[in-house]
Design an enzyme around this catalytic site. Structure first.
Site, PDB file in Angstrom:
ATOM      1  N   GLY A  78      64.596 -39.761  36.262  1.00  0.00           N
ATOM      2  CA  GLY A  78      66.205 -39.658  35.563  1.00  0.00           C
ATOM      3  C   GLY A  78      66.598 -40.170  35.495  1.00  0.00           C
ATOM      4  O   GLY A  78      66.861 -41.513  36.318  1.00  0.00           O
ATOM      5  N   GLN A 116      74.288 -45.029  34.070  1.00  0.00           N
ATOM      6  CA  GLN A 116      73.883 -46.095  34.119  1.00  0.00           C
ATOM      7  C   GLN A 116      73.332 -46.640  33.049  1.00  0.00           C
ATOM      8  O   GLN A 116      72.912 -48.048  33.724  1.00  0.00           O
ATOM      9  CB  GLN A 116      71.943 -45.580  35.203  1.00  0.00           C
ATOM     10  CG  GLN A 116      72.689 -45.305  36.296  1.00  0.00           C
ATOM     11  CD  GLN A 116      71.334 -44.098  36.535  1.00  0.00           C
ATOM     12  OE1 GLN A 116      70.503 -43.215  36.004  1.00  0.00           O
ATOM     13  NE2 GLN A 116      70.480 -45.163  37.545  1.00  0.00           N
ATOM     14  N   CYS A 149      66.453 -45.550  43.384  1.00  0.00           N
ATOM     15  CA  CYS A 149      66.998 -45.352  41.855  1.00  0.00           C
ATOM     16  C   CYS A 149      67.433 -46.318  40.915  1.00  0.00           C
ATOM     17  O   CYS A 149      67.423 -48.239  41.886  1.00  0.00           O
ATOM     18  CB  CYS A 149      68.465 -44.969  42.249  1.00  0.00           C
ATOM     19  SG  CYS A 149      69.723 -45.268  40.964  1.00  0.00           S
ATOM     20  N   LEU A 150      67.206 -46.596  39.847  1.00  0.00           N
ATOM     21  CA  LEU A 150      66.854 -47.340  38.557  1.00  0.00           C
ATOM     22  C   LEU A 150      68.364 -48.213  38.569  1.00  0.00           C
ATOM     23  O   LEU A 150      68.036 -49.536  38.394  1.00  0.00           O
ATOM     24  CB  LEU A 150      67.040 -47.115  37.338  1.00  0.00           C
ATOM     25  CG  LEU A 150      65.288 -46.480  36.562  1.00  0.00           C
ATOM     26  CD1 LEU A 150      65.103 -45.626  35.353  1.00  0.00           C
ATOM     27  CD2 LEU A 150      64.340 -47.166  36.942  1.00  0.00           C
ATOM     28  N   HIS A 165      70.283 -35.804  43.144  1.00  0.00           N
ATOM     29  CA  HIS A 165      71.063 -37.562  42.553  1.00  0.00           C
ATOM     30  C   HIS A 165      71.207 -37.377  41.419  1.00  0.00           C
ATOM     31  O   HIS A 165      72.598 -38.337  41.660  1.00  0.00           O
ATOM     32  CB  HIS A 165      69.232 -38.004  42.854  1.00  0.00           C
ATOM     33  CG  HIS A 165      69.349 -40.336  42.725  1.00  0.00           C
ATOM     34  ND1 HIS A 165      68.693 -40.604  43.912  1.00  0.00           N
ATOM     35  CD2 HIS A 165      69.389 -40.080  41.627  1.00  0.00           C
ATOM     36  CE1 HIS A 165      68.993 -41.501  43.395  1.00  0.00           C
ATOM     37  NE2 HIS A 165      69.803 -41.159  42.195  1.00  0.00           N
ATOM     38  N   GLU A 166      70.705 -37.312  40.150  1.00  0.00           N
ATOM     39  CA  GLU A 166      71.714 -37.592  38.879  1.00  0.00           C
ATOM     40  C   GLU A 166      73.047 -37.094  39.250  1.00  0.00           C
ATOM     41  O   GLU A 166      74.178 -37.656  38.184  1.00  0.00           O
ATOM     42  CB  GLU A 166      70.988 -36.994  38.185  1.00  0.00           C
ATOM     43  CG  GLU A 166      69.614 -37.363  38.019  1.00  0.00           C
ATOM     44  CD  GLU A 166      68.902 -39.143  37.700  1.00  0.00           C
ATOM     45  OE1 GLU A 166      70.380 -39.574  37.306  1.00  0.00           O
ATOM     46  OE2 GLU A 166      67.954 -39.575  38.240  1.00  0.00           O
ATOM     47  N   HIS A 168      75.950 -40.026  40.302  1.00  0.00           N
ATOM     48  CA  HIS A 168      75.791 -40.948  39.765  1.00  0.00           C
ATOM     49  C   HIS A 168      77.262 -40.217  38.988  1.00  0.00           C
ATOM     50  O   HIS A 168      78.065 -40.786  38.455  1.00  0.00           O
ATOM     51  CB  HIS A 168      74.389 -40.824  38.932  1.00  0.00           C
ATOM     52  CG  HIS A 168      73.589 -41.210  39.377  1.00  0.00           C
ATOM     53  ND1 HIS A 168      73.978 -43.019  39.424  1.00  0.00           N
ATOM     54  CD2 HIS A 168      72.270 -41.421  39.471  1.00  0.00           C
ATOM     55  CE1 HIS A 168      72.710 -43.790  40.343  1.00  0.00           C
ATOM     56  NE2 HIS A 168      71.913 -42.280  39.589  1.00  0.00           N
TER      57      HIS A 168
HETATM   58 ZN    ZN Z   1      70.231 -43.349  40.369  1.00  0.00          ZN
END
Ligand code: ZN
Length: 174
Positions: free
Chosen positions: A46, A51, A94-95, A136-137, A140
């Site tokens: 995701g 991000q 998480c990225l 989660h997304e 963000h």
């Molecule tokens: Zn994340």
């Protein structure tokens, strides 16, 4: 399509609140294509637009396994319309928080209203991994990271470690 640079914590951009998209046009579709390519390249499931530094309420996800056919999902202006109190626990990563994982509890099921890649209104009844991932997304979009759910002490430790990783000079192999 182009692979973009993924912003990592600590960085103020990640704490920004993303803004709603008024129409899903060519520019937004190009952004979604780039986001998807960036996510696949980083082996993520995701990615939110913020991000890669774009404060728009856009998310891409793909929960298919490597050997399966890819099945990308696109969410523009997602809103949770319903969620249950029962929670499930996943070890999240998480990225934007590289090399760190922690267990997080989130509502096990939720309904999400959103616009798809073509700007069509859709409703998703998410549960399990899908529900966790979309929540989660969506965090963000509000400038929230999963490490915010940890104790203050643990969170400080993670951010310190991430800062050190960043300050390290680039490693060159000659
Ligand atoms: Zn994340």
């Amino acid at each position: 399509m182009a692979i973009k640079n993924i912003i990592t914590e600590p960085n103020k951009i990640l704490r920004q609140k993303s803004l709603p998209v008024s129409i899903v046009g060519k520019e937004e579709q190009k952004l979604m294509n780039d986001m998807l390519e960036t996510m696949y390249d980083a082996n993520g499931i995701g990615l939110a637009a913020i991000q890669i530094g774009v404060p728009k309420r856009i998310i891409v996800m793909d929960l298919s396994k490597n050997e399966e056919k890819k099945s990308p999902m696109y969410f523009v202006n997602p809103i949770i319309t319903n969620k249950i109190t029962e929670t499930s626990t996943y070890e999240e990563g998480c990225l934007s928080v590289p090399n760190f994982f922690a267990e997080v509890d989130r509502p096990k099921k939720c309904d999400v209203e959103y616009l798809d890649y073509n700007g069509k209104k859709k409703i998703l009844n998410a549960n399990g991994l899908l529900a966790t991932c979309i929540q989660h997304e969506m965090d963000h979009l509000e400038g929230i990271l999963f490490i915010d759910y940890l104790s203050k002490l643990k969170k400080t430790m993670v951010i310190k470690k991430l800062s050190k990783q960043k300050n390290r000079p680039d490693r060159i192999i000659v």
